[in-house]
Design a protein around this motif. Structure first.
Motif: not given
Length: 169
Positions: A32, A36, A40
């Motif tokens: 995860e 993430s 970004r």
């Protein structure tokens, strides 16, 4: 989605397309935190010049970076770190290069091509041969032309189909 559906898959793969196992369980290809970090990294891109909300042109105009929408902080994903204040284009390039270099890409893309062009249940040896072509054709990784040739000219692709429901296309 770029990881799961288009490049790496959910679990680490052997060169023949079979999942790598740890204590009988598939090993995840990413975390995860990787998702993430990549989210970004992909920030700051928008429709380019000529974008018109009422036309289909928005689907063919190249996207452009918008510095005010790009996450300026450090980004970590798939074992690399992109330093803070790296521009959107450099960050995108680093992300795509890292994804493309992942060892799952050859077997994942190779098996997908075999399933769509030849047979839905290829042998692991067939997948391994196609992955090897993707991984290194005359010193070049990711040569799609060589990969498709490997798919279509493989001995398994060129033999006569059987009468089973899992035979060729």
């Amino acid at each position: 989605e770029v990881l799961q559906l288009c490049s790496i898959a959910l679990t680490l793969l052997n060169s023949d397309g079979t999942p790598q196992l740890n204590n009988g369980q598939p090993v995840p290809a990413y975390t995860e935190a990787d998702v993430s970090g990549l989210a970004r990294a992909f920030t700051g891109w928008d429709y380019g010049a000529g974008y018109n909300t009422s036309s289909a042109q928005r689907q063919i105009v190249p996207m452009v970076s918008n510095a005010s929408r790009h996450e300026a902080g450090e980004k970590q994903f798939l074992g690399i770190t992109v330093p803070a204040n790296t521009g959107a284009q450099a960050t995108l390039t680093a992300a795509l290069d890292r994804i493309a270099a992942h060892p799952n890409v050859g077997p994942f893309i190779g098996k997908q091509l075999i399933q769509r062009l030849v047979t839905r249940n290829p042998s692991t040896a067939y997948v391994a041969r196609v992955a090897a072509a993707f991984n290194n054709t005359n010193g070049v990784r990711g040569n799609l032309g060589a990969t498709v040739r490997a798919v279509l000219l493989d001995t398994e692709a060129r033999r006569a189909p059987t009468a089973t429901a899992t035979s060729g296309k």
